[in-house]
Design a protein around this motif. Structure first.
Motif, PDB file in Angstrom:
ATOM      1  N   LEU A 185      62.148  36.994  80.857  1.00 50.50           N
ATOM      2  CA  LEU A 185      61.759  38.357  80.503  1.00 50.50           C
ATOM      3  C   LEU A 185      61.144  38.415  79.108  1.00 50.50           C
ATOM      4  CD1 LEU A 185      61.849  41.200  81.732  1.00 50.50           C
ATOM      5  CD2 LEU A 185      64.092  41.501  80.671  1.00 50.50           C
ATOM      6  N   ARG A 186      61.666  37.621  78.207  1.00 49.56           N
ATOM      7  CA  ARG A 186      61.149  37.620  76.825  1.00 49.56           C
ATOM      8  C   ARG A 186      59.721  37.095  76.738  1.00 49.56           C
ATOM      9  NH1 ARG A 186      66.623  36.197  75.560  1.00 49.56           N
ATOM     10  NH2 ARG A 186      66.130  33.975  75.617  1.00 49.56           N
ATOM     11  N   LEU A 187      59.294  36.340  77.728  1.00 48.70           N
ATOM     12  CA  LEU A 187      57.943  35.784  77.728  1.00 48.70           C
ATOM     13  C   LEU A 187      56.905  36.769  78.252  1.00 48.70           C
ATOM     14  CD1 LEU A 187      58.670  32.183  79.084  1.00 48.70           C
ATOM     15  CD2 LEU A 187      58.108  32.819  76.726  1.00 48.70           C
ATOM     16  N   ALA A 188      57.361  37.870  78.834  1.00 46.11           N
ATOM     17  CA  ALA A 188      56.429  38.832  79.421  1.00 46.11           C
ATOM     18  C   ALA A 188      55.598  39.520  78.339  1.00 46.11           C
ATOM     19  CB  ALA A 188      57.187  39.869  80.242  1.00 46.11           C
ATOM     20  N   ASP A 189      54.327  39.766  78.650  1.00 46.35           N
ATOM     21  CA  ASP A 189      53.469  40.517  77.736  1.00 46.35           C
ATOM     22  C   ASP A 189      53.775  42.007  77.783  1.00 46.35           C
ATOM     23  OD1 ASP A 189      51.661  38.339  76.827  1.00 46.35           O
ATOM     24  OD2 ASP A 189      51.153  38.235  78.952  1.00 46.35           O
ATOM     25  N   GLU A 190      54.275  42.455  78.925  1.00 46.21           N
ATOM     26  CA  GLU A 190      54.555  43.878  79.096  1.00 46.21           C
ATOM     27  C   GLU A 190      55.682  44.048  80.098  1.00 46.21           C
ATOM     28  OE1 GLU A 190      51.883  47.962  79.557  1.00 46.21           O
ATOM     29  OE2 GLU A 190      51.075  46.034  80.200  1.00 46.21           O
ATOM     30  N   LYS A 191      56.544  45.037  79.836  1.00 45.96           N
ATOM     31  CA  LYS A 191      57.658  45.338  80.729  1.00 45.96           C
ATOM     32  C   LYS A 191      57.477  46.759  81.245  1.00 45.96           C
ATOM     33  CE  LYS A 191      60.741  42.495  77.882  1.00 45.96           C
ATOM     34  NZ  LYS A 191      59.770  42.258  76.806  1.00 45.96           N
ATOM     35  N   VAL A 192      57.617  46.922  82.552  1.00 44.98           N
ATOM     36  CA  VAL A 192      57.439  48.240  83.158  1.00 44.98           C
ATOM     37  C   VAL A 192      58.551  48.484  84.172  1.00 44.98           C
ATOM     38  CG1 VAL A 192      54.930  48.200  82.861  1.00 44.98           C
ATOM     39  CG2 VAL A 192      55.926  47.341  84.989  1.00 44.98           C
ATOM     40  N   LYS A 193      58.721  49.754  84.522  1.00 48.13           N
ATOM     41  CA  LYS A 193      59.760  50.092  85.495  1.00 48.13           C
ATOM     42  C   LYS A 193      59.235  51.098  86.504  1.00 48.13           C
ATOM     43  CE  LYS A 193      61.794  53.823  82.709  1.00 48.13           C
ATOM     44  NZ  LYS A 193      63.030  54.300  82.029  1.00 48.13           N
ATOM     45  N   VAL A 194      59.871  51.093  87.665  1.00 46.90           N
ATOM     46  CA  VAL A 194      59.640  52.125  88.677  1.00 46.90           C
ATOM     47  C   VAL A 194      60.670  53.218  88.415  1.00 46.90           C
ATOM     48  CG1 VAL A 194      59.672  52.666  91.133  1.00 46.90           C
ATOM     49  CG2 VAL A 194      58.800  50.449  90.354  1.00 46.90           C
ATOM     50  N   PRO A 195      60.257  54.470  88.267  1.00 45.15           N
ATOM     51  CA  PRO A 195      61.228  55.532  87.959  1.00 45.15           C
ATOM     52  C   PRO A 195      62.246  55.723  89.087  1.00 45.15           C
ATOM     53  CG  PRO A 195      59.081  56.469  88.490  1.00 45.15           C
ATOM     54  CD  PRO A 195      58.882  54.996  88.362  1.00 45.15           C
ATOM     55  N   ILE A 196      63.511  55.856  88.718  1.00 46.65           N
ATOM     56  CA  ILE A 196      64.591  56.109  89.666  1.00 46.65           C
ATOM     57  C   ILE A 196      65.178  57.483  89.327  1.00 46.65           C
ATOM     58  CG2 ILE A 196      66.824  55.341  90.534  1.00 46.65           C
ATOM     59  CD1 ILE A 196      64.592  53.422  91.234  1.00 46.65           C
ATOM     60  N   LEU A 197      65.053  58.424  90.238  1.00 49.43           N
ATOM     61  CA  LEU A 197      65.492  59.787  89.968  1.00 49.43           C
ATOM     62  C   LEU A 197      66.782  60.146  90.708  1.00 49.43           C
ATOM     63  CD1 LEU A 197      62.015  61.564  90.200  1.00 49.43           C
ATOM     64  CD2 LEU A 197      63.113  60.530  88.202  1.00 49.43           C
ATOM     65  N   GLY A 198      67.165  59.342  91.691  1.00 50.97           N
ATOM     66  CA  GLY A 198      68.373  59.624  92.453  1.00 50.97           C
ATOM     67  C   GLY A 198      69.600  58.942  91.870  1.00 50.97           C
ATOM     68  N   GLN A 199      70.664  58.877  92.658  1.00 51.26           N
ATOM     69  CA  GLN A 199      71.929  58.317  92.199  1.00 51.26           C
ATOM     70  C   GLN A 199      71.997  56.799  92.347  1.00 51.26           C
ATOM     71  OE1 GLN A 199      74.263  60.271  90.642  1.00 51.26           O
ATOM     72  NE2 GLN A 199      72.590  61.753  90.831  1.00 51.26           N
ATOM     73  N   ILE A 200      71.246  56.243  93.314  1.00 50.18           N
ATOM     74  CA  ILE A 200      71.240  54.791  93.489  1.00 50.18           C
ATOM     75  C   ILE A 200      70.416  54.170  92.365  1.00 50.18           C
ATOM     76  CG2 ILE A 200      70.525  52.907  95.017  1.00 50.18           C
ATOM     77  CD1 ILE A 200      71.053  54.775  97.363  1.00 50.18           C
ATOM     78  N   GLU A 201      70.910  53.097  91.773  1.00 46.93           N
ATOM     79  CA  GLU A 201      70.346  52.589  90.526  1.00 46.93           C
ATOM     80  C   GLU A 201      69.083  51.757  90.693  1.00 46.93           C
ATOM     81  OE1 GLU A 201      73.426  50.541  88.469  1.00 46.93           O
ATOM     82  OE2 GLU A 201      74.552  52.361  87.995  1.00 46.93           O
ATOM     83  N   SER A 202      68.810  51.266  91.892  1.00 47.03           N
ATOM     84  CA  SER A 202      67.638  50.408  92.039  1.00 47.03           C
ATOM     85  C   SER A 202      67.077  50.488  93.448  1.00 47.03           C
ATOM     86  CB  SER A 202      67.976  48.951  91.708  1.00 47.03           C
ATOM     87  OG  SER A 202      68.889  48.435  92.665  1.00 47.03           O
ATOM     88  N   ILE A 242      56.122  39.742  87.584  1.00 42.95           N
ATOM     89  CA  ILE A 242      57.422  39.110  87.848  1.00 42.95           C
ATOM     90  C   ILE A 242      58.355  40.134  88.469  1.00 42.95           C
ATOM     91  CG2 ILE A 242      59.360  37.816  86.915  1.00 42.95           C
ATOM     92  CD1 ILE A 242      57.707  37.143  84.487  1.00 42.95           C
ATOM     93  N   MET A 243      58.934  39.778  89.606  1.00 40.08           N
ATOM     94  CA  MET A 243      59.966  40.590  90.247  1.00 40.08           C
ATOM     95  C   MET A 243      61.269  39.803  90.232  1.00 40.08           C
ATOM     96  SD  MET A 243      58.104  43.235  91.094  1.00 40.08           S
ATOM     97  CE  MET A 243      59.502  44.097  91.817  1.00 40.08           C
ATOM     98  N   GLY A 244      62.378  40.468  89.867  1.00 40.87           N
ATOM     99  CA  GLY A 244      63.672  39.807  89.829  1.00 40.87           C
ATOM    100  C   GLY A 244      64.576  40.280  90.955  1.00 40.87           C
ATOM    101  N   SER A 245      65.708  39.642  91.079  1.00 37.47           N
ATOM    102  CA  SER A 245      66.648  40.004  92.144  1.00 37.47           C
ATOM    103  C   SER A 245      67.257  41.369  91.867  1.00 37.47           C
ATOM    104  CB  SER A 245      67.762  38.956  92.255  1.00 37.47           C
ATOM    105  OG  SER A 245      68.573  38.986  91.097  1.00 37.47           O
ATOM    106  N   GLU A 246      67.761  42.017  92.923  1.00 43.06           N
ATOM    107  CA  GLU A 246      68.312  43.360  92.784  1.00 43.06           C
ATOM    108  C   GLU A 246      69.612  43.383  91.985  1.00 43.06           C
ATOM    109  OE1 GLU A 246      68.590  45.061  96.702  1.00 43.06           O
ATOM    110  OE2 GLU A 246      66.682  44.164  97.257  1.00 43.06           O
ATOM    111  N   ASP A 247      70.368  42.294  92.025  1.00 44.89           N
ATOM    112  CA  ASP A 247      71.665  42.307  91.342  1.00 44.89           C
ATOM    113  C   ASP A 247      71.590  41.809  89.902  1.00 44.89           C
ATOM    114  OD1 ASP A 247      71.037  39.809  92.270  1.00 44.89           O
ATOM    115  OD2 ASP A 247      73.061  39.294  92.917  1.00 44.89           O
ATOM    116  N   THR A 248      70.831  40.757  89.637  1.00 52.56           N
ATOM    117  CA  THR A 248      70.788  40.199  88.283  1.00 52.56           C
ATOM    118  C   THR A 248      69.475  40.470  87.559  1.00 52.56           C
ATOM    119  OG1 THR A 248      69.993  38.059  89.118  1.00 52.56           O
ATOM    120  CG2 THR A 248      72.389  38.353  88.927  1.00 52.56           C
TER     121      THR A 248
END
Length: 246
Positions: free
Chosen positions: A210-227, A197-203
Protein backbone atom coordinates in the motif's frame (compact mmCIF):
# COMPACT_ATOMS: atom_id res chain seq x y z
CA UNK A 1 -20.38 -23.69 -19.61
CA UNK A 2 -19.72 -27.38 -19.06
CA UNK A 3 -18.05 -28.28 -15.79
CA UNK A 4 -14.38 -29.04 -16.29
CA UNK A 5 -12.26 -31.62 -14.54
CA UNK A 6 -8.92 -30.85 -12.97
CA UNK A 7 -6.12 -32.47 -14.96
CA UNK A 8 -3.91 -34.56 -12.69
CA UNK A 9 -0.69 -36.54 -12.98
CA UNK A 10 0.22 -39.41 -10.67
CA UNK A 11 3.66 -40.55 -9.58
CA UNK A 12 7.10 -39.12 -8.95
CA UNK A 13 8.63 -39.64 -12.38
CA UNK A 14 5.57 -38.32 -14.20
CA UNK A 15 5.69 -35.18 -12.09
CA UNK A 16 9.40 -34.63 -12.64
CA UNK A 17 8.95 -35.03 -16.39
CA UNK A 18 6.05 -32.56 -16.39
CA UNK A 19 8.12 -29.96 -14.53
CA UNK A 20 11.13 -30.40 -16.80
CA UNK A 21 8.98 -30.16 -19.92
CA UNK A 22 7.59 -26.80 -18.82
CA UNK A 23 4.04 -27.83 -18.00
CA UNK A 24 2.13 -25.27 -15.92
CA UNK A 25 1.96 -26.89 -12.47
CA UNK A 26 -0.74 -25.68 -10.09
CA UNK A 27 0.30 -27.66 -7.01
CA UNK A 28 1.98 -30.93 -6.05
CA UNK A 29 0.33 -33.03 -3.34
CA UNK A 30 2.84 -35.19 -1.44
CA UNK A 31 1.99 -38.02 0.96
CA UNK A 32 3.16 -37.25 4.49
CA UNK A 33 6.19 -39.29 5.48
CA UNK A 34 7.31 -40.00 1.92
CA UNK A 35 11.04 -40.76 1.71
CA UNK A 36 13.64 -42.10 -0.70
CA UNK A 37 16.23 -40.85 -3.17
CA UNK A 38 13.76 -40.39 -6.01
CA UNK A 39 11.40 -38.44 -3.78
CA UNK A 40 14.28 -36.21 -2.65
CA UNK A 41 15.17 -35.51 -6.29
CA UNK A 42 11.56 -34.50 -6.92
CA UNK A 43 11.40 -32.29 -3.84
CA UNK A 44 14.63 -30.54 -4.81
CA UNK A 45 13.20 -29.90 -8.28
CA UNK A 46 9.95 -28.54 -6.83
CA UNK A 47 11.84 -26.08 -4.64
CA UNK A 48 14.26 -25.07 -7.41
CA UNK A 49 11.29 -24.22 -9.67
CA UNK A 50 9.32 -22.49 -6.85
CA UNK A 51 6.34 -24.80 -7.37
CA UNK A 52 3.64 -24.84 -4.73
CA UNK A 53 3.37 -28.10 -2.78
CA UNK A 54 1.42 -29.52 0.13
CA UNK A 55 1.93 -32.52 2.41
CA UNK A 56 -1.33 -34.46 2.77
CA UNK A 57 -2.48 -37.71 4.42
CA UNK A 58 -2.26 -40.94 2.43
CA UNK A 59 -6.07 -41.09 2.38
CA UNK A 60 -6.19 -37.90 0.35
CA UNK A 61 -3.73 -39.23 -2.22
CA UNK A 62 -5.49 -42.59 -2.47
CA UNK A 63 -8.89 -40.96 -2.87
CA UNK A 64 -7.63 -39.42 -6.11
CA UNK A 65 -5.88 -42.53 -7.43
CA UNK A 66 -5.28 -45.80 -5.61
CA UNK A 67 -2.92 -47.28 -8.19
CA UNK A 68 0.67 -46.32 -8.98
CA UNK A 69 0.52 -42.89 -7.38
CA UNK A 70 3.85 -43.31 -5.54
CA UNK A 71 2.52 -40.89 -2.95
CA UNK A 72 2.47 -37.93 -5.35
CA UNK A 73 -0.41 -36.25 -7.20
CA UNK A 74 0.22 -33.21 -9.39
CA UNK A 75 -2.49 -30.73 -10.34
CA UNK A 76 -2.00 -29.18 -13.78
CA UNK A 77 -3.14 -25.61 -14.43
CA UNK A 78 -5.89 -25.55 -17.10
CA UNK A 79 -4.49 -22.35 -18.63
CA UNK A 80 -0.88 -21.25 -19.06
CA UNK A 81 0.14 -18.20 -17.08
CA UNK A 82 1.97 -15.44 -18.94
CA UNK A 83 5.08 -13.44 -18.09
CA UNK A 84 4.71 -9.80 -17.05
CA UNK A 85 7.96 -9.08 -18.88
CA UNK A 86 6.25 -10.13 -22.12
CA UNK A 87 2.78 -8.70 -21.57
CA UNK A 88 3.56 -5.11 -20.53
CA UNK A 89 5.98 -4.32 -23.40
CA UNK A 90 3.43 -5.76 -25.83
CA UNK A 91 0.76 -3.36 -24.54
CA UNK A 92 3.16 -0.46 -24.98
CA UNK A 93 4.22 -1.62 -28.45
CA UNK A 94 0.60 -1.66 -29.59
CA UNK A 95 0.22 1.96 -28.53
CA UNK A 96 -2.40 1.23 -25.88
CA UNK A 97 -2.65 2.92 -22.49
CA UNK A 98 -2.19 0.06 -19.99
CA UNK A 99 -4.95 -0.84 -17.56
CA UNK A 100 -3.79 -3.63 -15.26
CA UNK A 101 -5.34 -5.31 -12.22
CA UNK A 102 -3.13 -6.49 -9.36
CA UNK A 103 -4.83 -8.87 -6.91
CA UNK A 104 -3.28 -9.05 -3.45
CA UNK A 105 -4.26 -11.90 -1.10
CA UNK A 106 -7.47 -12.72 -2.96
CA UNK A 107 -7.78 -16.45 -2.42
CA UNK A 108 -11.41 -17.26 -3.24
CA UNK A 109 -11.54 -18.79 -6.73
CA UNK A 110 -15.09 -17.58 -7.37
CA UNK A 111 -14.17 -14.00 -6.54
CA UNK A 112 -11.17 -14.40 -8.81
CA UNK A 113 -13.37 -15.68 -11.62
CA UNK A 114 -15.90 -12.88 -11.18
CA UNK A 115 -13.12 -10.27 -11.22
CA UNK A 116 -11.69 -11.78 -14.40
CA UNK A 117 -15.11 -11.66 -16.06
CA UNK A 118 -15.55 -7.95 -15.33
CA UNK A 119 -11.93 -7.20 -16.23
CA UNK A 120 -12.19 -8.88 -19.61
CA UNK A 121 -15.46 -7.12 -20.40
CA UNK A 122 -13.88 -3.77 -19.46
CA UNK A 123 -10.83 -4.36 -21.66
CA UNK A 124 -8.30 -4.76 -18.85
CA UNK A 125 -4.95 -5.72 -20.37
CA UNK A 126 -3.77 -8.19 -17.71
CA UNK A 127 -4.38 -9.55 -14.23
CA UNK A 128 -1.37 -10.06 -11.98
CA UNK A 129 -1.36 -12.35 -8.94
CA UNK A 130 1.34 -13.62 -6.58
CA UNK A 131 2.49 -17.24 -6.59
CA UNK A 132 1.57 -17.67 -2.94
CA UNK A 133 -1.57 -16.76 -1.00
CA UNK A 134 -3.65 -16.26 -4.11
CA UNK A 135 -6.50 -17.93 -5.95
CA UNK A 136 -5.39 -19.94 -8.94
CA UNK A 137 -6.89 -20.68 -12.33
CA UNK A 138 -9.06 -23.70 -11.61
CA UNK A 139 -12.15 -25.21 -13.23
CA UNK A 140 -14.29 -23.30 -10.68
CA UNK A 141 -12.64 -19.95 -11.39
CA UNK A 142 -12.93 -20.52 -15.14
CA UNK A 143 -16.61 -21.37 -14.79
CA UNK A 144 -17.29 -18.27 -12.66
CA UNK A 145 -15.43 -16.13 -15.17
CA UNK A 146 -17.75 -17.37 -17.95
CA UNK A 147 -14.64 -18.24 -19.93
CA UNK A 148 -12.98 -14.83 -19.49
CA UNK A 149 -9.87 -16.51 -18.07
CA UNK A 150 -9.32 -18.02 -21.50
CA UNK A 151 -9.18 -14.51 -22.95
CA UNK A 152 -7.36 -12.22 -20.52
CA UNK A 153 -3.65 -12.64 -19.75
CA UNK A 154 -2.96 -13.74 -16.17
CA UNK A 155 0.58 -13.31 -14.84
CA UNK A 156 2.06 -14.72 -11.65
CA UNK A 157 4.98 -13.09 -9.86
CA UNK A 158 7.07 -14.01 -6.85
CA UNK A 159 6.85 -10.59 -5.19
CA UNK A 160 4.16 -7.97 -5.74
CA UNK A 161 6.28 -5.19 -4.23
CA UNK A 162 9.06 -5.81 -6.75
CA UNK A 163 6.44 -5.93 -9.50
CA UNK A 164 4.97 -2.57 -8.46
CA UNK A 165 8.39 -0.93 -8.36
CA UNK A 166 9.10 -2.21 -11.88
CA UNK A 167 5.74 -1.02 -13.20
CA UNK A 168 6.40 2.44 -11.79
CA UNK A 169 9.72 2.52 -13.64
CA UNK A 170 7.75 1.82 -16.82
CA UNK A 171 5.64 4.92 -16.17
CA UNK A 172 2.57 3.07 -14.90
CA UNK A 173 0.76 4.75 -12.00
CA UNK A 174 -0.26 2.54 -9.10
CA UNK A 175 -3.75 3.15 -7.70
CA UNK A 176 -4.73 1.23 -4.58
CA UNK A 177 -8.37 0.61 -3.74
CA UNK A 178 -8.60 0.79 0.04
CA UNK A 179 -11.12 1.88 2.64
CA UNK A 180 -8.26 3.76 4.33
CA UNK A 181 -8.22 6.34 1.53
CA UNK A 182 -9.67 9.85 1.76
CA UNK A 183 -10.34 10.27 -1.97
CA UNK A 184 -13.20 8.60 -3.85
CA UNK A 185 -12.36 6.33 -6.77
CA UNK A 186 -14.13 8.68 -9.21
CA UNK A 187 -11.59 11.40 -8.34
CA UNK A 188 -8.56 9.44 -9.57
CA UNK A 189 -7.28 10.08 -13.10
CA UNK A 190 -7.55 6.64 -14.67
CA UNK A 191 -6.94 7.88 -18.21
CA UNK A 192 -3.21 7.48 -17.55
CA UNK A 193 -1.30 4.19 -17.70
CA UNK A 194 -2.64 2.57 -14.54
CA UNK A 195 -2.34 -0.53 -12.42
CA UNK A 196 -5.13 -0.94 -9.86
CA UNK A 197 -4.44 -2.94 -6.70
CA UNK A 198 -7.36 -4.78 -5.11
CA UNK A 199 -6.94 -6.45 -1.71
CA UNK A 200 -8.84 -9.17 0.10
CA UNK A 201 -12.09 -8.32 1.88
CA UNK A 202 -10.80 -9.28 5.32
CA UNK A 203 -7.20 -8.02 5.41
CA UNK A 204 -7.14 -5.53 2.54
CA UNK A 205 -3.91 -4.66 0.75
CA UNK A 206 -0.61 -5.51 2.42
CA UNK A 207 0.69 -2.39 4.21
CA UNK A 208 4.11 -2.48 2.56
CA UNK A 209 2.46 -2.76 -0.85
CA UNK A 210 0.00 0.00 0.00
CA UNK A 211 2.85 2.39 0.78
CA UNK A 212 4.16 1.98 -2.77
CA UNK A 213 0.92 3.20 -4.33
CA UNK A 214 0.95 6.57 -6.09
CA UNK A 215 -2.67 7.15 -5.11
CA UNK A 216 -5.18 5.61 -2.72
CA UNK A 217 -8.90 5.70 -3.42
CA UNK A 218 -12.05 4.21 -1.95
CA UNK A 219 -15.54 3.23 -2.99
CA UNK A 220 -18.01 5.09 -0.74
CA UNK A 221 -19.90 2.87 1.73
CA UNK A 222 -23.11 4.45 3.00
CA UNK A 223 -24.81 1.45 4.60
CA UNK A 224 -24.06 -0.58 7.72
CA UNK A 225 -21.94 -3.28 6.04
CA UNK A 226 -18.32 -2.14 6.05
CA UNK A 227 -17.16 -3.38 2.66
CA UNK A 228 -18.26 -4.53 -0.78
CA UNK A 229 -17.50 -7.91 -2.24
CA UNK A 230 -14.09 -7.50 -3.84
CA UNK A 231 -15.35 -8.55 -7.26
CA UNK A 232 -17.98 -5.79 -7.15
CA UNK A 233 -15.42 -3.21 -6.03
CA UNK A 234 -13.04 -4.30 -8.80
CA UNK A 235 -15.84 -3.93 -11.35
CA UNK A 236 -16.52 -0.38 -10.18
CA UNK A 237 -12.84 0.50 -10.43
CA UNK A 238 -12.26 -0.85 -13.94
CA UNK A 239 -15.49 0.56 -15.32
CA UNK A 240 -14.63 3.97 -13.93
CA UNK A 241 -11.49 3.72 -16.05
CA UNK A 242 -13.66 2.80 -19.04
CA UNK A 243 -15.93 5.79 -18.38
CA UNK A 244 -13.04 8.20 -18.14
CA UNK A 245 -11.22 6.83 -21.17
CA UNK A 246 -14.29 6.86 -23.41
Amino acid sequence: MAKQKQEMLFGIRATMEAIRSGKEIEKVLIRKGLTGRLYQDLFDLIRDESIEYQFVPAEKINSLNQKNNQGVVTLIAPIAYQEVEDVVPQIMAEGRTPLILILDQITDVRNFGAIARSAECAGVDAIIIPFKNSAKITPDSIKTSAGALYQIPVCRVQNLKTLVRNLKKEGIRIVASTEKAEKFYTEADLTLATAIIMGSEDTGIDEALLRLADEKVKVPILGQIESLNVSVAASLMVYEAVRQRK
